[in-house]
Design an enzyme around this catalytic site. Structure first.
Site, PDB file in Angstrom:
ATOM      1  N   ASP A 132      43.052  40.863  34.732  1.00 23.76           N
ATOM      2  CA  ASP A 132      43.734  41.308  35.963  1.00 23.76           C
ATOM      3  C   ASP A 132      45.257  41.195  35.851  1.00 23.76           C
ATOM      4  OD1 ASP A 132      44.386  41.992  38.532  1.00 23.76           O
ATOM      5  OD2 ASP A 132      42.971  40.622  39.499  1.00 23.76           O
ATOM      6  N   SER A 151      48.489  35.545  44.124  1.00 20.49           N
ATOM      7  CA  SER A 151      48.087  36.499  43.102  1.00 20.49           C
ATOM      8  C   SER A 151      49.299  36.907  42.297  1.00 20.49           C
ATOM      9  CB  SER A 151      47.464  37.733  43.738  1.00 20.49           C
ATOM     10  OG  SER A 151      46.114  37.506  43.948  1.00 20.49           O
ATOM     11  N   HIS A 153      45.454  44.012  40.376  1.00 18.99           N
ATOM     12  CA  HIS A 153      45.165  44.343  41.773  1.00 18.99           C
ATOM     13  C   HIS A 153      46.429  44.349  42.635  1.00 18.99           C
ATOM     14  CE1 HIS A 153      44.552  39.878  42.599  1.00 18.99           C
ATOM     15  NE2 HIS A 153      45.081  40.226  43.755  1.00 18.99           N
TER      16      HIS A 153
HETATM   17  N1  ARG Z   1      39.888  37.998  45.459  1.00 17.82           N
HETATM   18  C1  ARG Z   1      41.190  38.391  44.966  1.00 17.82           C
HETATM   19  C2  ARG Z   1      42.183  38.377  46.121  1.00 17.82           C
HETATM   20  O1  ARG Z   1      41.887  37.865  47.159  1.00 17.82           O
HETATM   21  C3  ARG Z   1      41.137  39.729  44.277  1.00 17.82           C
HETATM   22  C4  ARG Z   1      40.945  40.918  45.168  1.00 17.82           C
HETATM   23  C5  ARG Z   1      40.969  42.235  44.478  1.00 17.82           C
HETATM   24  N2  ARG Z   1      39.759  42.498  43.691  1.00 17.82           N
HETATM   25  C6  ARG Z   1      38.602  43.001  44.178  1.00 17.82           C
HETATM   26  N3  ARG Z   1      37.583  43.111  43.373  1.00 17.82           N
HETATM   27  N4  ARG Z   1      38.450  43.414  45.423  1.00 17.82           N
HETATM   28  O2  ARG Z   1      43.135  39.090  46.248  1.00 17.82           O
HETATM   29  N1  GLU Z   2      43.409  37.339  44.942  1.00 19.05           N
HETATM   30  C1  GLU Z   2      44.245  36.605  45.862  1.00 19.05           C
HETATM   31  C2  GLU Z   2      45.607  37.251  46.093  1.00 19.05           C
HETATM   32  O1  GLU Z   2      45.714  38.431  46.128  1.00 19.05           O
HETATM   33  C3  GLU Z   2      44.367  35.215  45.391  1.00 19.05           C
HETATM   34  C4  GLU Z   2      43.111  34.550  45.710  1.00 19.05           C
HETATM   35  C5  GLU Z   2      43.278  33.481  46.743  1.00 19.05           C
HETATM   36  O2  GLU Z   2      43.596  32.368  46.282  1.00 19.05           O
HETATM   37  O3  GLU Z   2      43.120  33.728  47.941  1.00 19.05           O
HETATM   38  O4  GLU Z   2      46.586  36.607  46.363  1.00 19.05           O
END
Ligand code: ARG
Ligand code: GLU
Length: 696
Positions: free
Chosen positions: A223, A631, A87
């Protein structure tokens, strides 16, 4: 016989609590001292402070980068190979994708260096050095300096510090405030701008589970994506050139193939974005009772409309895929945050702490009353904060208004501007469904009118009339207008347009009735935080160790692999495997459609060297304190070997941005062995493993 066992168990539990408490914290690597190292070592860390961070010799920090502006990445070979999240590389993977080369769907693997794909605009930054520069930054400030003068002096001092740090070298530098301006640190970076895409798994792996599984455990997402950092022949940063060579980093991570088990020590070394540990109870109350619930409600309206339209039409599903993911990401996080704050009773805990603080401060004029003054300011701020939340989450969430706004705000209509607008229009209409937007606008503005007092909003906006008469809902009309080249006509059409006029009315209300007071109040609030946090540090000296809120600078968090209990009678184990991927497999559901090649490997149990107990490990959770920006961060074992790549947090623990809870806060990491398995057996790029170092 029973008694001693019970006794040992109780003792063990007691220790767990003490240990678990310490899992909170995002520590500045340069400030990790002997006490901290000892605590880490008692939990399984095997290295020294110098192994983590050193200026005159290579240390682990030299293998870590800020990837782009919002992620972390780490070097996994001495030839510039880098791993981050899928991502995080999504934008690049998408940019290189077309119908003929659909790397999003099928994945991408460069089979040699010449096939690696350059990414203009993408940079990675290595931290060269970080240093306390508080004295230099506050030079010339006395207790009688007023706030405006103080800000002027600080700005000037920071410029001097940055100039000195970047003189005679090619580094970038910035000075960041810590603890609300009680401390200042200089950060010096070496920034590389030739970063090429090497490998990406298919989205059906890299985004497996999509937004349904996002923020959740058990998770089965692969991921990750792989890039390579290139440098000039002198190993220094250079703009893209075919003559550039792979960068030889000072340090790269050894990859552990030993695997992990519940209880193992882990640490996360990366660039967390923002946390708010020192917030006043009133600010937490606002988040929990106002901000989050209102924002969640507005986003639920949007998602319901989008989901319905997407389910009814496969073309719309694709058009609104990225938008849906964006809206849904924070939507889900906020829900976890609200519940978590409520469950922890964070507001009441903070109130109790504030009473304790005031009792301590009673005979200290410098601090006395600061928390009550903060409470009063937050009380004044609330209507403005809510109006501002609605401005971003309701008004500017209307696609048409935001798009018309680009025309409304265009300063001139020079050929370059027209070009820029034409490009923006193409991008906009490619993924725009007016019916979705119209329905959304009605729903959002109804809420807006219901919740925001008249004094904050423009009068007489009729959504139906705006959508009926604007030319911005129609790509053909806009295309024709831009192609006309008649700037007077274009300007006239823009100024007369109903959507532009609605946009301007909303912006005017925001700029005059909301923003000025909101900003002024926040300035006063920030200034009080400076005092409050300084007081807390004085009051709690020796009682606890402090760490500054995350601010996109390099941090270390440590903890251990551990499951949790998300609800009554439910126990989560900390490790997921390929079995779970296949249990979720469903060709009929887009987010769960396992690629055929992976299905075949599973049927044949053909995992080669990647088999572990007859399956393949996929992901794990641990108690590391992380947030957005982490991330792609390396998840390391006690020896500093790479065991995983961080990619998410469990949503029951997302209040850790405000209060960390050892019982429910878990970061989610990809098991590095799943990435290696996918590169090797699914992507057919096993040759990449030849340049990695493994610890078996
Ligand atoms: N929750 C993760 C973050 O905050 C992954 C976000 C990307 N993935 C998604 N399915 N939208 O960045
Ligand atoms: N998916 C999140 C990021 O892009 C990390 C998740 C979080 O700990 O907020 O950094």
């Amino acid at each position: 016989m029973r008694k001693p066992v019970f006794f040992t168990l109780t003792l063990a539990l007691l220790f767990t609590v003490v240990f678990a408490r310490a899992d909170e914290g995002m520590w500045l690597p340069s400030l990790i001292g002997q006490g901290r190292i000892q605590d880490m070592r008692s939990k399984g860390f095997r290295l020294t402070a110098q192994d983590l961070y050193a200026v005159n010799q290579a240390s682990l920090k030299d293998a870590i980068v800020r990837f782009g502006s919002g992620c972390t990445g780490e070097l996994i070979s001495d030839q510039g190979l880098l791993i981050t999240n899928h991502h995080c590389g999504y934008g690049q993977i998408q940019q290189h994708s077309s119908v003929e080369h659909d790397y999003l769907t099928h994945g991408f693997a460069a089979m040699n260096r010449s096939e690696e794909l350059p990414n203009p605009g993408l940079v990675v930054s290595f931290l060269v050095e970080m240093r306390d520069v508080t004295d230099q930054v506050l030079k010339g400030i006395t207790p009688s300096t007023n706030e405006t003068e103080r800000m002027r002096i600080i700005d000037a001092n920071i410029k001097t510090v940055v100039k000195k740090a970047t003189k005679g070298n090619h580094y970038h530098a910035s000075v960041e405030a810590l603890y609300y301006g009680n401390q200042y640190f200089l950060f010096v970076y070496e920034v590389f701008e030739d970063v090429r895409l090497v490998f990406a798994p298919p989205s059906a792996v890299g985004k497996f589970g999509g937004d349904t599984d996002n923020w959740m455990w058990p998770r089965h997402t692969g991921d990750f994506s792989i890039f390579r950092v290139y440098a000039g022949k002198d190993n220094k940063p250079a703009p893209y050139s075919p003559d550039n060579v792979p960068y030889v980093p000072k340090k790269s991570f050894t990859i552990s193939l030993k695997g992990i088990r519940e209880g193992n020590f882990t640490f996360v070394y990366g660039f967390p974005g923002r946390t708010y540990q020192y917030l006043h109870s009133e600010a937490v109350r606002y988040t929990q009772e106002m901000g989050d619930p209102h924002k969640v409600k507005l986003r639920t309206l949007r998602l319901d409309i989008m989901n319905r339209a997407q389910a009814a039409d496969p073309a719309v599903r694709i058009q609104y895929a990225a938008k849906n993911a964006n809206v849904s990401n924070a939507w889900k996080k906020w829900q976890g945050e609200m519940k978590g704050l409520k469950r922890l009773g964070t507001v009441a805990k903070k109130q109790a702490f504030e009473r304790r603080f005031e009792a301590w401060a009673a005979d200290k004029p410098e601090y006395a009353g600061v928390t009550t003054r903060l409470a009063a300011l937050y009380d004044s701020l609330e209507p403005y904060a809510l109006a501002r939340d609605y401005h971003t989450e309701a008004v500017l969430a209307i696609e048409l208004l935001k798009f018309a706004g680009q025309f409304a705000d265009a300063r001139d209509l020079e050929p370059e501007t027209i070009d820029r607008l034409r490009v923006a229009a193409e991008k906009f209409y490619k993924d725009y469904v007016p019916a979705i937007d119209r329905e959304t606008a009605q729903a959002l503005l109804a809420e807006y009118v219901r919740n925001i007092p008249e004094r904050f909003r423009p009068a007489g906006i009729d959504v139906e009339a705006v959508f009926d008469s604007t030319l911005f809902a129609d790509s053909v009309q806009v295309g024709r207008l831009l192609a006309s080249g008649d700037t007077t006509a274009i300007r006239g059409a823009i100024d007369r347009d109903a959507a532009v006029r609605a946009y301007r009315a909303f912006m005017k209300a925001y700029k005059t009735a909301i923003e000025p007071e909101y900003t002024a109040l926040n300035k006063r609030i920030d200034r009080l935080y400076r005092t409050y946090v300084r007081g807390r540090m004085e009051m709690q000296r020796g009682e606890r160790e402090f760490y500054p809120d995350a601010n996109s600078t390099l941090r270390i968090a440590y903890g251990r692999v551990e499951g949790y209990r998300p609800a009554d009678a439910v126990v989560y184990e900390p490790v997921s495997t390929l079995e779970g991927v296949m249990q979720k497999d469903n060709p009929a559901i887009y987010d769960y459609d396992v690629p055929e090649r992976l299905r075949q490997l599973y049927e044949a149990k053909d995992y080669g060297r990647w088999a572990v107990n007859g399956t393949v490990p996929v992901a794990f959770i641990a108690t590391n304190h992380t947030t957005g920006g982490n991330s792609g961060s390396p998840v390391l074992n006690g020896r500093g070997e790479l065991i995983g790549v961080n990619f998410d947090r469990c949503w029951e623990g997302t209040m850790s941005d405000l209060e960390y809870d050892p019982v429910a806060c878990r970061n989610i990491a990809l098991d590095i062995r799943y990435a290696l398995f996918l590169i090797d057996r699914v992507g057919g790029a096993g040759y990449l493993l030849d340049e990695m170092k493994f610890a078996e």
